[in-house]
Design an enzyme around this catalytic site. Structure first.
Site, PDB file in Angstrom:
ATOM      1  N   LYS A  45     -26.950 -17.144 -17.560  1.00 54.00           N
ATOM      2  CA  LYS A  45     -27.267 -18.009 -16.003  1.00 54.00           C
ATOM      3  C   LYS A  45     -28.169 -17.053 -15.216  1.00 54.00           C
ATOM      4  CE  LYS A  45     -24.513 -18.293 -11.783  1.00 54.00           C
ATOM      5  NZ  LYS A  45     -24.130 -19.883 -12.064  1.00 54.00           N
ATOM      6  N   VAL A 125     -26.768 -23.477 -11.308  1.00 57.78           N
ATOM      7  CA  VAL A 125     -26.016 -22.655  -9.781  1.00 57.78           C
ATOM      8  C   VAL A 125     -25.639 -24.131  -9.265  1.00 57.78           C
ATOM      9  CG1 VAL A 125     -26.568 -22.119  -7.992  1.00 57.78           C
ATOM     10  CG2 VAL A 125     -27.609 -21.185 -10.277  1.00 57.78           C
TER      11      VAL A 125
END
Length: 249
Positions: A45, A125
């Site tokens: 991430k 995101v």
């Protein structure tokens, strides 16, 4: 469905129709499915906003879930080069901390992960086009996907409005020249009317394979069994080269 051939050099960018649609859950399920297929897999991430100080370090639930689901242990700063404190849009969280999200640390971390694992699942995101930085050097998560040049997996939160959100996101992905390798239906609203019919409509309209349906409140390791990861193999350079050779012959 389990693949019939080993997986090598797989990477994908996972985006969602909105924030809160279960991207991390879907990524963790993908990582578990890749592990079950015998592939050394790792999650990434690149940017995470919203963390708390816990046991001597900054903790983010999404990053922790990806690290737990992967089968390769890597340094935390490779999993998440930009771990921000405030739970808001990344460009605002970075500004509040006097930081700026830039491409190079993400590019370097991704390259390091690819060198250590056969599969890298990169989670975006929020939705597909979330600001990462504004001003002269502005860029967003769509630019991030383009920079990494990865096939995209779209997580569709099955709730009212998902048909429009999915169509708009799929169009935005393709407008950036990226391949929509597949999509995952995540049942986030157990009371949604005609959920099955909505999923059937998406199967007909998105023009990409459905990798599976994730049940309501099922653990990611168990939900992995509902996924068909074979379409991700078709997105690998190795597979595309074999296909091209076959067509040439």
């Amino acid at each position: 469905m389990r693949p019939t051939a080993p997986f090598h050099d797989i990477a994908c960018f996972v985006t969602g129709t909105d924030t809160g649609v279960g991207k991390t859950h879907a990524c963790a399920a993908l990582l578990h499915a890749l592990r079950a297929a015998g592939c050394a897999s790792v999650g990434m991430k690149p940017v995470a906003s919203g963390s708390e100080w816990r046991n001597g370090h900054w903790h983010n639930d999404d990053v922790a879930a990806l690290r737990a689901a992967g089968s390769v242990d890597v340094p935390p700063d490779l999993t998440c080069p930009f771990l921000l404190r405030t739970p808001c849009s990344p460009h605002l969280a970075a500004a509040a901390e006097g930081a700026r999200i830039t491409p190079e640390p993400i590019r370097a971390a991704f390259a390091a992960l690819r060198a250590q694992a056969g599969a890298v699942v990169v989670e975006g995101v929020g939705g597909f086009q979330v600001p990462l930085a504004t001003g002269p050097a502005c860029w967003d998560t769509a630019d991030l996907a383009v920079m990494l040049d990865l096939p995209v997996v779209l997580v569709v939160g099955i709730r009212l409005g998902c048909l429009n959100h999915a169509a708009l996101t799929a169009a935005a992905v393709r407008a950036r020249g990226l391949r929509l390798a597949g999509w995952i239906a995540n049942r986030i609203d157990p009371d949604m009317a005609l959920a099955g019919e909505n999923i059937a409509t998406l199967r007909e309209s998105l023009g990409a394979p459905c990798l599976g349906e994730l049940p309501w409140l099922q653990a990611s390791a168990e939900a992995a069994g509902a996924l068909n990861i074979s379409p991700l193999l078709a997105a690998t350079p190795e597979h595309q080269q074999v296909e091209a050779q076959g067509q040439a012959a």
